[in-house]
Design an enzyme around this catalytic site. Structure first.
Site, PDB file in Angstrom:
ATOM      1  N   ASN A  11       0.877  -1.175   0.000  1.00 23.67           N
ATOM      2  CA  ASN A  11       0.000   0.000   0.000  1.00 23.67           C
ATOM      3  C   ASN A  11       0.910   1.218   0.000  1.00 23.67           C
ATOM      4  OD1 ASN A  11      -1.772   2.055   0.493  1.00 23.67           O
ATOM      5  ND2 ASN A  11      -2.427   1.328   2.520  1.00 23.67           N
ATOM      6  N   LYS A  13       0.121   4.244  -0.254  1.00 21.21           N
ATOM      7  CA  LYS A  13      -0.525   5.417   0.365  1.00 21.21           C
ATOM      8  C   LYS A  13      -0.305   6.653  -0.517  1.00 21.21           C
ATOM      9  CE  LYS A  13      -0.254   3.118   4.806  1.00 21.21           C
ATOM     10  NZ  LYS A  13      -0.198   3.199   6.257  1.00 21.21           N
ATOM     11  N   HIS A  97      -9.579   1.019   4.831  1.00 22.71           N
ATOM     12  CA  HIS A  97      -8.318   1.223   5.560  1.00 22.71           C
ATOM     13  C   HIS A  97      -8.578   2.136   6.759  1.00 22.71           C
ATOM     14  CE1 HIS A  97      -4.245   2.359   6.546  1.00 22.71           C
ATOM     15  NE2 HIS A  97      -3.853   1.311   5.863  1.00 22.71           N
ATOM     16  N   GLU A  99      -6.995   4.519   7.902  1.00 20.85           N
ATOM     17  CA  GLU A  99      -6.787   5.952   7.638  1.00 20.85           C
ATOM     18  C   GLU A  99      -8.039   6.554   7.003  1.00 20.85           C
ATOM     19  OE1 GLU A  99      -3.092   5.393   5.557  1.00 20.85           O
ATOM     20  OE2 GLU A  99      -2.208   4.744   7.453  1.00 20.85           O
ATOM     21  N   GLU A 169      -5.299  -5.058  10.459  1.00 24.82           N
ATOM     22  CA  GLU A 169      -4.301  -4.021  10.702  1.00 24.82           C
ATOM     23  C   GLU A 169      -4.615  -3.323  12.026  1.00 24.82           C
ATOM     24  OE1 GLU A 169      -2.436  -2.768   6.616  1.00 24.82           O
ATOM     25  OE2 GLU A 169      -3.967  -1.352   7.215  1.00 24.82           O
ATOM     26  N   GLY A 175       2.525   2.270  10.922  1.00 28.74           N
ATOM     27  CA  GLY A 175       3.464   3.381  10.793  1.00 28.74           C
ATOM     28  C   GLY A 175       4.124   3.776  12.101  1.00 28.74           C
ATOM     29  N   SER A 215       3.491  -2.134  10.473  1.00 32.21           N
ATOM     30  CA  SER A 215       4.936  -2.194  10.722  1.00 32.21           C
ATOM     31  C   SER A 215       5.546  -3.556  10.375  1.00 32.21           C
ATOM     32  CB  SER A 215       5.268  -1.807  12.166  1.00 32.21           C
ATOM     33  OG  SER A 215       4.859  -0.470  12.407  1.00 32.21           O
TER      34      SER A 215
HETATM   35  P1  13P Z   1       3.052   0.344   7.772  1.00 26.28           P
HETATM   36  O1  13P Z   1       3.598  -0.919   7.162  1.00 26.28           O
HETATM   37  O2  13P Z   1       3.785   1.583   7.316  1.00 26.28           O
HETATM   38  O3  13P Z   1       2.905   0.256   9.254  1.00 26.28           O
HETATM   39  O4  13P Z   1       1.555   0.520   7.184  1.00 26.28           O
HETATM   40  C1  13P Z   1       0.683  -0.547   7.229  1.00 26.28           C
HETATM   41  C2  13P Z   1      -0.526  -0.198   6.459  1.00 26.28           C
HETATM   42  O5  13P Z   1      -1.287   0.680   6.843  1.00 26.28           O
HETATM   43  C3  13P Z   1      -0.769  -0.921   5.199  1.00 26.28           C
HETATM   44  O6  13P Z   1      -2.044  -0.669   4.717  1.00 26.28           O
END
Ligand code: 13P
Length: 256
Positions: A11, A13, A97, A99, A169, A175, A215
């Site tokens: 992803n 982002k 997601h 976010e 997740e 992150g 992560s």
């Molecule tokens: P990270 O791997 O940066 O923690 O992000 C995970 C994520 O949100 C994948 O959709």
């Protein structure tokens, strides 16, 4: 031999211009473009889908998007439909997601509409679920994951469920560098599998892939991917660099 082929999805982002995204895709294709023992998906921003799709041509790596609108077309300024994604040869779409749930106030009902619309257009949804730190600390992890999973899948048929990928997740691990322990992750993955058994029966539930995200890095991936119900990863930060993404794919191949 697992019933489920491992899947590693990146992803990206809100990162990379179209040119930068195409370069990253080319690097990944050069390293693992013929891989068939692991399914690989990259999900760049909408603006890079075309360029990345071209870079992936002739490889086994699939293209995915990070979101979509449930309606087929119309007055939804700034939005993108499933048919638009299909026309750029996207095969997957990340939905729900955290976010998007947090910053854009997406509800389970809206995410469910997207899931159904994606399946109708033959896009495979990667449905994201996961608890916040406050929810984990108050003992609500499984309750939150159950609601998000059941409501996200409302109306998804037995014929459709094996096209769905679920991504667990934990929000507190995204992150942050704080990865869930293998026990924490496996517990929730097994719980999601048990929900799928209740909804779709044992045989179909065993075919649905459940990815871990939060992560995930080359250093922690082997242990996570060795868990019985962890069928791959949805990778953020470590997917933005070819070397770490390729290492994750190699770990998934070893974990089989
Ligand atoms: P990270 O791997 O940066 O923690 O992000 C995970 C994520 O949100 C994948 O959709």
């Amino acid at each position: 031999m697992s019933l489920r082929k491992k899947l590693i999805a990146g992803n990206w982002k809100m990162n990379k211009t179209s040119a930068d995204a195409a370069s990253l895709a080319e690097e990944i294709v050069a390293a693992v473009g013929k891989t068939t023992d692991v399914d690989i998906v990259v999900c760049p921003p909408f603006t890079s889908l075309d360029a990345v799709g071209k870079a992936l041509e002739g490889s086994s790596i699939k293209l995915g998007a990070q979101n979509m609108h449930p309606e087929a077309s119309g007055a939804y300024t700034g939005e993108i439909s499933a048919a638009m994604l299909r026309s750029l040869f996207a095969g997957y779409v990340i939905l729900g997601h955290s976010e998007r749930r947090t910053y854009f106030k997406e509800t389970d009902a809206f995410i469910n509409q997207k899931t159904l619309a994606a399946l109708k257009s033959e896009l495979k949804p990667i449905l994201c679920v996961g608890e916040t730190l406050a929810e984990r600390e108050s003992g609500d992890t499984l309750k939150v994951v159950q609601t998000q999973t059941e409501q996200g899948l409302e109306g998804v048929s037995k014929e459709q469920i094996t096209s769905v990928v679920i991504a667990y997740e934990p929000v507190w691990a995204i992150g942050t560098g704080k990865v869930a322990t293998t026990e924490q992750a496996q517990e929730v993955h097994a719980f999601i599998r048990s929900l799928l058994v209740k909804l779709y029966g044992e045989a179909l539930a065993q075919k649905v892939r459940i990815l871990y995200g939060g992560s995930m890095k080359p250093a922690n991936a082997p242990e996570l991917l060795a868990q019985k119900d962890i069928d791959g990863g949805l990778i953020g930060g470590a997917a933005l660099e070819a070397r770490s993404f390729v290492d994750l794919i190699k770990s998934a191949a070893v974990a089989g």
